[in-house]
Each structure stands twice: as structure tokens, then as C-alpha cells.
Motif scaffolding. Structure first.
Motif, PDB file in Angstrom:
ATOM      1  N   PRO A 223       0.809  -1.232   0.000  1.00  0.00           N
ATOM      2  CA  PRO A 223       0.000   0.000   0.000  1.00  0.00           C
ATOM      3  C   PRO A 223       0.835   1.272   0.000  1.00  0.00           C
ATOM      4  O   PRO A 223       0.438   2.280  -0.596  1.00  0.00           O
ATOM      5  N   SER A 224       1.996   1.231   0.653  1.00  0.00           N
ATOM      6  CA  SER A 224       2.871   2.413   0.654  1.00  0.00           C
ATOM      7  C   SER A 224       3.412   2.683  -0.751  1.00  0.00           C
ATOM      8  O   SER A 224       3.560   3.839  -1.168  1.00  0.00           O
ATOM      9  N   TYR A 225       3.687   1.597  -1.490  1.00  0.00           N
ATOM     10  CA  TYR A 225       4.151   1.744  -2.864  1.00  0.00           C
ATOM     11  C   TYR A 225       3.036   2.327  -3.747  1.00  0.00           C
ATOM     12  O   TYR A 225       3.284   3.196  -4.582  1.00  0.00           O
ATOM     13  N   PHE A 284      -2.189  18.038  -2.165  1.00  0.00           N
ATOM     14  CA  PHE A 284      -2.001  18.364  -0.748  1.00  0.00           C
ATOM     15  C   PHE A 284      -2.602  17.266   0.133  1.00  0.00           C
ATOM     16  O   PHE A 284      -2.032  16.903   1.165  1.00  0.00           O
ATOM     17  N   LYS A 285      -3.751  16.725  -0.297  1.00  0.00           N
ATOM     18  CA  LYS A 285      -4.393  15.633   0.444  1.00  0.00           C
ATOM     19  C   LYS A 285      -3.477  14.400   0.460  1.00  0.00           C
ATOM     20  O   LYS A 285      -3.323  13.733   1.504  1.00  0.00           O
ATOM     21  N   ILE A 286      -2.876  14.097  -0.681  1.00  0.00           N
ATOM     22  CA  ILE A 286      -1.939  12.965  -0.760  1.00  0.00           C
ATOM     23  C   ILE A 286      -0.762  13.201   0.182  1.00  0.00           C
ATOM     24  O   ILE A 286      -0.328  12.291   0.900  1.00  0.00           O
ATOM     25  N   PHE A 287      -0.242  14.428   0.189  1.00  0.00           N
ATOM     26  CA  PHE A 287       0.897  14.770   1.052  1.00  0.00           C
ATOM     27  C   PHE A 287       0.544  14.537   2.529  1.00  0.00           C
ATOM     28  O   PHE A 287       1.330  13.958   3.284  1.00  0.00           O
ATOM     29  N   GLU A 288      -0.650  14.977   2.926  1.00  0.00           N
ATOM     30  CA  GLU A 288      -1.081  14.815   4.321  1.00  0.00           C
ATOM     31  C   GLU A 288      -1.170  13.339   4.705  1.00  0.00           C
ATOM     32  O   GLU A 288      -0.698  12.927   5.779  1.00  0.00           O
ATOM     33  N   LEU A 289      -1.792  12.542   3.834  1.00  0.00           N
ATOM     34  CA  LEU A 289      -1.963  11.117   4.139  1.00  0.00           C
ATOM     35  C   LEU A 289      -0.624  10.380   4.111  1.00  0.00           C
ATOM     36  O   LEU A 289      -0.385   9.488   4.925  1.00  0.00           O
ATOM     37  N   ALA A 292       1.068  11.036   7.290  1.00  0.00           N
ATOM     38  CA  ALA A 292       0.423  10.288   8.374  1.00  0.00           C
ATOM     39  C   ALA A 292       0.839   8.818   8.354  1.00  0.00           C
ATOM     40  O   ALA A 292       1.029   8.192   9.410  1.00  0.00           O
ATOM     41  N   ILE A 293       1.004   8.252   7.140  1.00  0.00           N
ATOM     42  CA  ILE A 293       1.454   6.858   7.012  1.00  0.00           C
ATOM     43  C   ILE A 293       2.886   6.727   7.556  1.00  0.00           C
ATOM     44  O   ILE A 293       3.185   5.825   8.346  1.00  0.00           O
ATOM     45  N   LYS A 294       3.764   7.626   7.119  1.00  0.00           N
ATOM     46  CA  LYS A 294       5.178   7.537   7.494  1.00  0.00           C
ATOM     47  C   LYS A 294       5.405   7.762   8.992  1.00  0.00           C
ATOM     48  O   LYS A 294       6.392   7.274   9.540  1.00  0.00           O
ATOM     49  N   THR A 295       4.508   8.512   9.632  1.00  0.00           N
ATOM     50  CA  THR A 295       4.646   8.759  11.075  1.00  0.00           C
ATOM     51  C   THR A 295       3.827   7.781  11.905  1.00  0.00           C
ATOM     52  O   THR A 295       3.750   7.922  13.135  1.00  0.00           O
ATOM     53  N   GLY A 296       3.205   6.783  11.238  1.00  0.00           N
ATOM     54  CA  GLY A 296       2.470   5.750  11.942  1.00  0.00           C
ATOM     55  C   GLY A 296       1.139   6.184  12.513  1.00  0.00           C
ATOM     56  O   GLY A 296       0.565   5.505  13.381  1.00  0.00           O
ATOM     57  N   LYS A 297       0.605   7.292  12.016  1.00  0.00           N
ATOM     58  CA  LYS A 297      -0.662   7.802  12.550  1.00  0.00           C
ATOM     59  C   LYS A 297      -1.878   7.170  11.889  1.00  0.00           C
ATOM     60  O   LYS A 297      -3.003   7.324  12.376  1.00  0.00           O
ATOM     61  N   ALA A 303      -5.625   4.758   4.635  1.00  0.00           N
ATOM     62  CA  ALA A 303      -5.251   6.031   4.004  1.00  0.00           C
ATOM     63  C   ALA A 303      -5.643   6.053   2.517  1.00  0.00           C
ATOM     64  O   ALA A 303      -6.165   7.049   2.011  1.00  0.00           O
ATOM     65  N   LEU A 304      -5.380   4.941   1.824  1.00  0.00           N
ATOM     66  CA  LEU A 304      -5.759   4.853   0.408  1.00  0.00           C
ATOM     67  C   LEU A 304      -7.280   4.977   0.239  1.00  0.00           C
ATOM     68  O   LEU A 304      -7.756   5.704  -0.645  1.00  0.00           O
ATOM     69  N   ASP A 305      -8.027   4.282   1.080  1.00  0.00           N
ATOM     70  CA  ASP A 305      -9.491   4.336   1.005  1.00  0.00           C
ATOM     71  C   ASP A 305      -9.994   5.750   1.273  1.00  0.00           C
ATOM     72  O   ASP A 305     -10.881   6.255   0.570  1.00  0.00           O
ATOM     73  N   LEU A 306      -9.445   6.397   2.298  1.00  0.00           N
ATOM     74  CA  LEU A 306      -9.868   7.759   2.642  1.00  0.00           C
ATOM     75  C   LEU A 306      -9.557   8.745   1.508  1.00  0.00           C
ATOM     76  O   LEU A 306     -10.342   9.640   1.219  1.00  0.00           O
ATOM     77  N   PHE A 307      -8.406   8.535   0.869  1.00  0.00           N
ATOM     78  CA  PHE A 307      -8.035   9.398  -0.243  1.00  0.00           C
ATOM     79  C   PHE A 307      -9.033   9.261  -1.394  1.00  0.00           C
ATOM     80  O   PHE A 307      -9.541  10.256  -1.915  1.00  0.00           O
TER      81      PHE A 307
END
Length: 311
Positions: A223-225, A284-289, A292-297, A303-307
Motif C-alpha cells: 500500500p505504501s508503494y 495536498f491531500k496525498i501529502f497529508e496522508l 500520516a502513514i510515514k509517522t504511523g498515525k 489512508a488509500l481508502d480515505l483518499f
């Protein structure tokens, strides 16, 4: 007469080109005055034939393919076209399967003087009608549910759709094609196809975008990829759209972005579906998510679904 066929849907434009050739052969039985321009070396012979009388009392048909990358041929052809009042009984067909800079002198001339037809990629109702028409040409029928499923699995690639329709019609032997037939015979594209996903986003089809993304996840794609691929793609779209807004020429944008020509053509086409404000908001939305992924939030799949749901 000059006929100009162009646009990204090269399957339908080639269908039209074949119709023109078939119609010409029906009325000009020998076919000896049909010429194709394939390479630069062909142009000298064609030029001689343009200005020489035909041995047979038939019209001449000259077909030129993909000439917009050859400046010399473009200039010579434009010069010839400007003298078409002196050239009788000739049909010129210019076929091009991609984007053309709108300021290109030959393109401007053809838009003004030629009998032109642009072949854009089909979506929505026009795509559904085209599928039904292709099925009916084979003396068969297809249900609405089957059309929906076919588009879901194949997308709007007319080459692939045509091949799958051939397969379905043969299998059903002129009986109506049903949704279960499509599910039985057609395997969905599960390789990463960011263009289909972005097309779904551009047309507000969240269901299709979610379906495509979860196919990748089911296959085991990280998912990160996937988020990285989406982020990179929208960054390209944002860069291209920003330069388009400043009226930077097509070829200069391609040079500055250093994107491969095959991919750049698709990105250029997609960038036109968004305005700059939309792309900035999405990026900007992608950047925020992503942060959040990289900081474990947040969970990457969530995150993909929310985007996809939130755009």
C-alpha cells in the motif's frame, strides 16, 4: 479533398481509415492510385505522383501516417496543400494517433481546411453505445449488466474491448451476452495501471477507483508503494497542468518534464481533465496522508481508502 483523422483512440481512427480505403477501392477498382507514406524516402515518389496525371481515370488516394514528428515533410506537405486548388482528383488522408501541438502550422491548416474527425477516448454513455454497436455488428446482443462488467474489467481501451467482444460473441454464438459470460471469459487487468485509476478519479467514479486499488492490494502490492505511485503521478499532472495554464507549448513541456513520450501523451491528456485548483487540493491531500502513514498515525490501506473516497 483533405481528410484529417487524429486523437488518442487509434483503434476507432484506424476503423475510419479502413472505411475510407474500402470505399475508395469499391469505386476505383484497380487500386493502382492508392499510396501510403510510411518513410521519408517515400515522399519523393508521392510528390511526383501528386503533380503528374493518372494513367487511369480514377481518383488518387494518398495516406500519410504519423508525420507530425517530421518537420521537413510537414513543411513540404503544407506547401502542397496550399496549392490544392491546382490539384484535381486527389484525396489526401492524414492519420495521427496522439496529441498534436495546437499551434503547429500544419495542424492549424488542417483544422481550418480539412474534413476532420477527432477520436477521443470514450467514457460514459458514448463508450456504452460503442460497445453495443460493435456487438451488433456481429449479429449479437449484450445486456446492460454485461456492458457494465466489461467496462469494469477492461476499461476504455478500445483495442482490448474489441478483442474481448470478439471472444464473447464467438462464445455465445449469437445469443445475448450476459454478465456471467463476461465474468467467465474475461480476467481483470491487475497489473498496476495508474492511468485507469486516475481516469476513474477524474470522472468522479469512486467505485471504480476503489475497485482497481483493492485489486492491487489483493494481489499483494504494498500500500505504501501504491500511495507513492499515486503521489508521483499527481505531481506530474500538477506540473504539466501548471505549464499548460501558462500556455507553454506541448513540446517544451515534454522536454522540461523529461517524461517518456508514451507516458507523457497520457499525462497530457489526463491533465486537461482537471483544473489547477483541483490538482493542488488533491496533491495536498496525498501529502497529508503520506505523512500520516510515514509517522504511523494511520494504516496505509485506510489512508488509500480515505483518499479515494474523499476526493
Amino acid at each position: 479533398m483533405i481528410i484529417f483523422l487524429y486523437g488518442p483512440d487509434n483503434f476507432r481512427s484506424k476503423q475510419k481509415l479502413n472505411e475510407i480505403i474500402e470505399g475508395y477501392i469499391k469505386t476505383n477498382k484497380t487500386g493502382l492510385n492508392l499510396r501510403f507514406f510510411e518513410e521519408e524516402k517515400d515522399f519523393g515518389e508521392i510528390k511526383k505522383e501528386i503533380f503528374s496525371p493518372s494513367i487511369f481515370k480514377e481518383k488518387k488516394l494518398f495516406i500519410f501516417k504519423k508525420i507530425f514528428n517530421n518537420q521537413k515533410i510537414k513543411n513540404e506537405l503544407l506547401d502542397i496543400f496550399k496549392k490544392t486548388k491546382e490539384i484535381k482528383n486527389i484525396i489526401f488522408v492524414i492519420w495521427h494517433d496522439g496529441e498534436v501541438p495546437k499551434t503547429d502550422p500544419l495542424f492549424v491548416f488542417l483544422k481550418e481546411r480539412a474534413k476532420k474527425q477527432e477520436f477521443k477516448l470514450l467514457n460514459g454513455t458514448p463508450l456504452r453505445l460503442w460497445i453495443k454497436k460493435e456487438v451488433s455488428k456481429k449479429n449479437s446482443l449484450i445486456s446492460e449488466e454485461a456492458v457494465d462488467k466489461l467496462i469494469e474489467l477492461v476499461g476504455n481501451d478500445s483495442w482490448k474491448l474489441f478483442n474481448e467482444i470478439q471472444k464473447l460473441v464467438t462464445f455465445k454464438n449469437q445469443n445475448t451476452i450476459r454478465k456471467k459470460d463476461v465474468e467467465l471469459l474475461i480476467q481483470p487487468e491487475i497489473k498496476l495501471n495508474i492511468f485507469k485509476t486516475v481516469d476513474a478519479i477524474a470522472f468522479g467514479n469512486k467505485k471504480a477507483a476503489l475497485f482497481l486499488m483493492h485489486k492491487h492490494l489483493e494481489k499483494g502490492d504494498n500500500p505504501s508503494y501504491l500511495m507513492f505511485m499515486i503521489s508521483r503521478h499527481f505531481r506530474y499532472l500538477l506540473i504539466v497542468r501548471e505549464m499548460m495554464e501558462r500556455n507553454v507549448p506541448f513540446q517544451l513541456i515534454a522536454k522540461k518534464t523529461k517524461i517518456g513520450p508514451r507516458v507523457f501523451g497520457k499525462i497530457w491528456h489526463q491533465a486537461k481533465k482537471f483544473n489547477l485548483a483541483e490538482l493542488k487540493k488533491i496533491y495536498f491531500k496525498i501529502f497529508e496522508l503520506d505523512l500520516a502513514i510515514k509517522t504511523g498515525k494511520i494504516d496505509p490501506v485506510l489512508a488509500l481508502d480515505l483518499f479515494l473516497i474523499g476526493i
